[in-house]
Write a protein that holds these residues in place. Sequence first.
Motif, PDB file in Angstrom:
ATOM      1  N   ARG A  46       1.546  -0.794  -0.344  1.00 49.85           N
ATOM      2  CA  ARG A  46       0.040  -0.101   0.288  1.00 49.85           C
ATOM      3  C   ARG A  46       0.633   0.997  -0.195  1.00 49.85           C
ATOM      4  O   ARG A  46       1.924   1.186   0.083  1.00 49.85           O
ATOM      5  N   GLY A  61     -12.001   4.907  -7.112  1.00 52.11           N
ATOM      6  CA  GLY A  61     -11.028   3.619  -5.618  1.00 52.11           C
ATOM      7  C   GLY A  61     -11.253   4.870  -4.428  1.00 52.11           C
ATOM      8  O   GLY A  61     -11.735   5.458  -4.467  1.00 52.11           O
ATOM      9  N   SER A  62      -9.925   3.956  -3.748  1.00 57.76           N
ATOM     10  CA  SER A  62      -9.740   4.651  -2.613  1.00 57.76           C
ATOM     11  C   SER A  62      -9.134   5.851  -2.343  1.00 57.76           C
ATOM     12  O   SER A  62      -8.990   6.579  -1.379  1.00 57.76           O
ATOM     13  N   ARG A  98     -11.728   7.967  -2.115  1.00 59.88           N
ATOM     14  CA  ARG A  98     -12.625   8.338  -1.321  1.00 59.88           C
ATOM     15  C   ARG A  98     -11.430   8.835   0.271  1.00 59.88           C
ATOM     16  O   ARG A  98     -11.837   8.016   1.143  1.00 59.88           O
ATOM     17  N   GLY A 120      -4.032   1.455  -2.101  1.00 61.38           N
ATOM     18  CA  GLY A 120      -3.673  -0.186  -3.277  1.00 61.38           C
ATOM     19  C   GLY A 120      -2.887  -0.138  -4.253  1.00 61.38           C
ATOM     20  O   GLY A 120      -2.097   0.165  -4.369  1.00 61.38           O
ATOM     21  N   ASP A 121      -4.198   0.711  -4.830  1.00 59.69           N
ATOM     22  CA  ASP A 121      -3.967   0.728  -6.066  1.00 59.69           C
ATOM     23  C   ASP A 121      -4.393   1.818  -7.110  1.00 59.69           C
ATOM     24  O   ASP A 121      -5.276   2.316  -6.096  1.00 59.69           O
ATOM     25  N   ASP A 139      -6.998   3.950  -9.511  1.00 60.32           N
ATOM     26  CA  ASP A 139      -8.375   3.473 -10.535  1.00 60.32           C
ATOM     27  C   ASP A 139      -8.451   5.252 -11.483  1.00 60.32           C
ATOM     28  O   ASP A 139      -8.770   6.012 -10.779  1.00 60.32           O
ATOM     29  N   PHE A 181     -16.714   1.998  -9.527  1.00 65.31           N
ATOM     30  CA  PHE A 181     -15.136   1.557  -9.334  1.00 65.31           C
ATOM     31  C   PHE A 181     -14.585   2.680  -8.345  1.00 65.31           C
ATOM     32  O   PHE A 181     -13.582   2.936  -7.792  1.00 65.31           O
TER      33      PHE A 181
HETATM   34  P1  DGT Z   1      -7.540  -0.525  -3.082  1.00 66.36           P
HETATM   35  O1  DGT Z   1      -7.153  -0.195  -4.194  1.00 66.36           O
HETATM   36  O2  DGT Z   1      -7.299  -1.625  -2.100  1.00 66.36           O
HETATM   37  O3  DGT Z   1      -7.076   1.125  -1.422  1.00 66.36           O
HETATM   38  O4  DGT Z   1      -8.766  -0.129  -2.465  1.00 66.36           O
HETATM   39  P2  DGT Z   1      -9.731   0.774  -3.502  1.00 66.36           P
HETATM   40  O5  DGT Z   1     -11.386   0.594  -2.785  1.00 66.36           O
HETATM   41  O6  DGT Z   1      -9.188   1.323  -4.279  1.00 66.36           O
HETATM   42  O7  DGT Z   1     -10.389  -1.083  -4.313  1.00 66.36           O
HETATM   43  P3  DGT Z   1      -9.839  -1.633  -5.954  1.00 66.36           P
HETATM   44  O8  DGT Z   1      -8.928  -0.457  -6.993  1.00 66.36           O
HETATM   45  O9  DGT Z   1      -9.769  -3.216  -5.788  1.00 66.36           O
HETATM   46  O10 DGT Z   1     -11.333  -1.372  -6.567  1.00 66.36           O
HETATM   47  C1  DGT Z   1     -11.851  -0.151  -6.926  1.00 66.36           C
HETATM   48  C2  DGT Z   1     -12.947  -0.143  -6.376  1.00 66.36           C
HETATM   49  O11 DGT Z   1     -14.328  -1.087  -7.995  1.00 66.36           O
HETATM   50  C3  DGT Z   1     -13.756  -0.495  -4.994  1.00 66.36           C
HETATM   51  O12 DGT Z   1     -13.733   0.203  -4.122  1.00 66.36           O
HETATM   52  C4  DGT Z   1     -15.000  -1.199  -5.147  1.00 66.36           C
HETATM   53  C5  DGT Z   1     -14.759  -2.273  -7.366  1.00 66.36           C
HETATM   54  N1  DGT Z   1     -15.203  -2.965  -6.989  1.00 66.36           N
HETATM   55  C6  DGT Z   1     -13.616  -4.013  -6.942  1.00 66.36           C
HETATM   56  N2  DGT Z   1     -14.121  -5.021  -7.103  1.00 66.36           N
HETATM   57  C7  DGT Z   1     -15.228  -5.239  -6.176  1.00 66.36           C
HETATM   58  C8  DGT Z   1     -16.530  -6.681  -6.772  1.00 66.36           C
HETATM   59  O13 DGT Z   1     -15.361  -7.894  -6.498  1.00 66.36           O
HETATM   60  N3  DGT Z   1     -17.059  -6.889  -5.735  1.00 66.36           N
HETATM   61  C9  DGT Z   1     -17.690  -5.046  -5.908  1.00 66.36           C
HETATM   62  N4  DGT Z   1     -18.793  -4.854  -5.295  1.00 66.36           N
HETATM   63  N5  DGT Z   1     -16.847  -4.113  -6.128  1.00 66.36           N
HETATM   64  C10 DGT Z   1     -15.744  -4.057  -6.690  1.00 66.36           C
END
Ligand code: DGT
Length: 571
Positions: A155, A185-186, A189, A195-196, A198, A257
């Motif tokens: 991270r 993505g995060s 937010r 993590g990555d 988007d 996303f």
């Molecule tokens: P990170 O990258 O670990 O800091 O966190 P995020 O929230 O950016 O996660 P990421 O990059 O894997 O995916 C971006 C968003 O896409 C995530 O917040 C919600 C959506 N998303 C990705 N995969 C899934 C899934 O399997 N189910 C659902 N409901 N949403 C997903």
Amino acid sequence: MDKADIVGVLEEIAVLLELKGENPFKIRAYASGARALETMEADLAVLIAEGQLGSMKGIGSALVDKIETLHASGELPFYDKLKASIAPGLIEMLEIPGLGGKKVKRLHDALEVESVAALKAACEAGRVAGLQGFGAKSEAKILSGIENRAAYAKRHLWWMANERAVPILEGLRRLSGVERAEVAGSLRRLMETVGDLDFIVASKEPEPVMDWFTGLPEVREVTAKGQTKSSVRFESGLQADLRVVPPEQFAFALHHFTGSKEHNVAMRQRALAAGYSLSEWGLTKKDEAEPAALGISTEKDLFAFLGLPEIPPELREGLGELEITEVPSLLDAGAIRGVFHNHTNASDGRATIEEMAAAAAALGFEYLGLADHSKSSVQANGLNDARVLKMVESIRAFNESGQSSVHVFAGIECDILPDGSLDLEDATLAALDYAVMSVHSAFSQPEGEMTARVIRAIEHPATTMLGHPTGRLLLRREPYRIDLEKVIDAAIANKVIIEINANPQRLDMDWRHWRRAAERGLVCAINPDAHQTSGLGYFHAGVNIARKGWLAPAQVLNTRSAKAVKEWFGG
Ligand code: DGT
Ligand code: CA
Ligand code: CA
Ligand code: ZN
């Protein structure tokens, strides 16, 4: 190379010499040279030009040459050779919390481990616990340090990730054929770590967009490249996803996303209740195959279709945000009139009162709090009672001189000693405008002891604010054990503020506690903990966390006028 970087090189040399088992006098020469340089008030360039560096206390003749070479060229062959003479695996071990040069050398000598992986295996086999000076406790600590390190490496701090993302987003928006582009993505937010990255783009022509993205100069590896999605990894290790969608899908893709997953689950349930299935492509009516044409082109439209106000991305964590009936009033960076916890070169900061005030004025602040360290923070050149009183005088004189539009509040970041008593005399604390109390030692106390310690400090009448209440360093050091619920109760009962330490590596107190705590009456202060003028800009990271914690402007001291702040401080 500037002074701060040179200090860093000298400190590293001292550690590397320790690791090699060099003569302690030589090691001390570098360590104390680094300290002397760091706390020196004179301008380094001037000292060098005048040939006066060697006359500074703590800087021996062997160091003068090296400092001058680093200052002039930014390089030092001695340092490069020293580093090259040590196995990279040993240098890597230095990143494990609690391991310095001496300990790594002992581990290497006794166990012949030359990599983090080998050290991990030695810990698992119980071989470290048996070594003199280590024991079972430190073996467990090393092991958890190694495990955390692996998790941490995946991270990135939000601040750093955002610095990388902003120019890419601007680049995407400039491409012809790109109708809209946003981060999701995060990062969007405003999570404390990411993590990555988007990116979501609306375009009818994905190919040139994908080519531009995967061809960015900082890309080290293209891990996927397709019609709608590409993924890359940058030199820094940070990864990024890009999705290019037709314009009519953009709002849905951006929402999906952006996440979080928990928020998406709740939104899908709500859509189902209305007879639709919600996905990244659109809203599809029950029993139909294609998304319905509903004229939804923005997230606001999507939320409105489901009977919701536009929920800010930073609230989309699946923590009850779908229950709101109107957009909450969240703190905005423009409402910040000043910040309270910052350091000057009187302790471990790098700038003067004047320089810090000028930087605050440039940010449009009305006031600035200066809170240098107290004496127990020896490594930070903390102030004793006499020096605190002198600092107060300097600040009063600065204010009276009328040279600045910024009013400077005279504060202190006073150490909370292991028993919960304070590091300064009551009379000294009384001479200040305000005091931030922080824990900087004895981090490994049991939870009950640490909680009682901090509450004792909160109950002291001189306490205005509690600094970084868990001591965590994101991706580097876990919080110390403390019962935050009890600490929050005590802060509310004693009218003590808790800070959001806005240093991107701290963001402490964590956003997850703020909504409930503020509802119960806790007041927040956003404090960049700046150690140089540029550090004041970190207040933005604190505002992000306040928003993520649902804080309204009225719950944050920094939105009040200088007069109202004075009243809060009691005078
Ligand atoms: P990170 O990258 O670990 O800091 O966190 P995020 O929230 O950016 O996660 P990421 O990059 O894997 O995916 C971006 C968003 O896409 C995530 O917040 C919600 C959506 N998303 C990705 N995969 C899934 C899934 O399997 N189910 C659902 N409901 N949403 C997903
Ligand atoms: Ca992500
Ligand atoms: Ca992703
Ligand atoms: Zn501190």
